[in-house]
Write a protein that holds these residues in place. Structure first.
Motif, PDB file in Angstrom:
ATOM      1  N   UNK A  63       0.842  -1.202   0.000  1.00 34.18           N
ATOM      2  CA  UNK A  63       0.000   0.000   0.000  1.00 34.18           C
ATOM      3  C   UNK A  63       0.878   1.253   0.000  1.00 34.18           C
ATOM      4  N   UNK A  64       1.951   1.275   0.781  1.00 34.58           N
ATOM      5  CA  UNK A  64       2.868   2.417   0.780  1.00 34.58           C
ATOM      6  C   UNK A  64       3.557   2.557  -0.574  1.00 34.58           C
ATOM      7  N   UNK A  65       3.975   1.453  -1.145  1.00 36.39           N
ATOM      8  CA  UNK A  65       4.608   1.489  -2.460  1.00 36.39           C
ATOM      9  C   UNK A  65       3.651   2.060  -3.510  1.00 36.39           C
ATOM     10  N   UNK A  66       2.420   1.598  -3.484  1.00 32.67           N
ATOM     11  CA  UNK A  66       1.412   2.126  -4.403  1.00 32.67           C
ATOM     12  C   UNK A  66       1.184   3.621  -4.191  1.00 32.67           C
ATOM     13  N   UNK A  67       1.096   4.032  -2.944  1.00 37.15           N
ATOM     14  CA  UNK A  67       0.869   5.444  -2.627  1.00 37.15           C
ATOM     15  C   UNK A  67       1.989   6.311  -3.192  1.00 37.15           C
ATOM     16  N   UNK A  68       3.230   5.935  -2.950  1.00 36.26           N
ATOM     17  CA  UNK A  68       4.350   6.751  -3.419  1.00 36.26           C
ATOM     18  C   UNK A  68       4.506   6.693  -4.939  1.00 36.26           C
ATOM     19  N   UNK A  69       4.171   5.581  -5.533  1.00 35.51           N
ATOM     20  CA  UNK A  69       4.251   5.509  -6.993  1.00 35.51           C
ATOM     21  C   UNK A  69       3.194   6.382  -7.658  1.00 35.51           C
ATOM     22  N   UNK A  70       2.011   6.438  -7.072  1.00 37.03           N
ATOM     23  CA  UNK A  70       0.943   7.214  -7.683  1.00 37.03           C
ATOM     24  C   UNK A  70       1.060   8.715  -7.393  1.00 37.03           C
ATOM     25  N   UNK A  71       1.674   9.078  -6.296  1.00 34.42           N
ATOM     26  CA  UNK A  71       1.785  10.503  -5.968  1.00 34.42           C
ATOM     27  C   UNK A  71       3.081  11.127  -6.449  1.00 34.42           C
ATOM     28  N   UNK A  72       4.038  10.329  -6.849  1.00 29.45           N
ATOM     29  CA  UNK A  72       5.300  10.870  -7.348  1.00 29.45           C
ATOM     30  C   UNK A  72       5.142  11.259  -8.806  1.00 29.45           C
ATOM     31  N   UNK A  73       5.885  12.262  -9.165  1.00 23.91           N
ATOM     32  CA  UNK A  73       5.891  12.634 -10.579  1.00 23.91           C
ATOM     33  C   UNK A  73       7.309  12.442 -11.092  1.00 23.91           C
ATOM     34  N   UNK A  74       7.413  11.672 -12.123  1.00 22.86           N
ATOM     35  CA  UNK A  74       8.708  11.378 -12.702  1.00 22.86           C
ATOM     36  C   UNK A  74       8.924  12.295 -13.892  1.00 22.86           C
ATOM     37  N   UNK A  75       9.306  13.517 -13.596  1.00 26.59           N
ATOM     38  CA  UNK A  75       9.527  14.525 -14.622  1.00 26.59           C
ATOM     39  C   UNK A  75      11.013  14.546 -14.938  1.00 26.59           C
ATOM     40  N   UNK A  76      11.367  14.563 -16.207  1.00 25.72           N
ATOM     41  CA  UNK A  76      12.794  14.650 -16.532  1.00 25.72           C
ATOM     42  C   UNK A  76      13.359  15.994 -16.093  1.00 25.72           C
TER      43      UNK A  76
END
Length: 141
Positions: A25-38
């Motif tokens: 659940x924590x992994x999902x939360x951080x993956x969905x709220x992070x933005x991978x901008x170059x």
């Protein structure tokens, strides 16, 4: 005969299933709220390689000075406003083979500097130099 109703003694072990659920659940939360901008890079097509490099001594150096962020540039003692498109076009046409060297004084932002470089390039300037635009002067050290 007596009936033995007691449960066999069970080992007290910590279950890993809830721990794994929380980690996912924590992994999902951080993956969905992070933005991978170059990395944001300022693309400056000011120093595009030419087919035939000219000798720097042959080219005319034109010094444009930015004294403040008030959308004007100083050239040969006179001010040119960024909104004066005709003046920029005339300046570039008059000095088509020259190198436009941009100098900026203390307090001028990079945005203003790049805005001036864009104005020159939009009107057809072939060589724009911003290499030492923010060079330290002896009094500012």
């Amino acid at each position: 005969m007596s009936l033995n109703l007691s449960q066999p003694k069970r080992k007290n072990a910590i279950s890993l299933t809830p721990l794994i659920d929380v980690v996912f659940i924590l992994l999902l939360f951080f993956m969905l709220t992070s933005s991978f901008v170059p990395w944001r890079i300022i693309d400056t097509p000011l120093s595009v390689a030419t087919d035939k490099p000219k000798d720097i001594a042959e080219q005319e150096n034109l010094i444009l000075t930015l004294k403040s962020n008030n959308n004007q540039v100083w050239f040969e003692g006179g001010a040119i406003y960024f909104a004066d498109q005709a003046r920029f076009e005339q300046l570039v046409m008059d000095h088509n083979n020259g190198v436009f060297m941009i100098k900026a004084e203390v307090g001028v932002t990079l945005q203003t500097l790049l805005h001036l470089a864009d104005q020159l390039k939009l009107h057809g300037a072939k060589s724009v130099s911003i290499a030492n635009a923010f060079a330290m002067t002896a009094e500012s050290k």
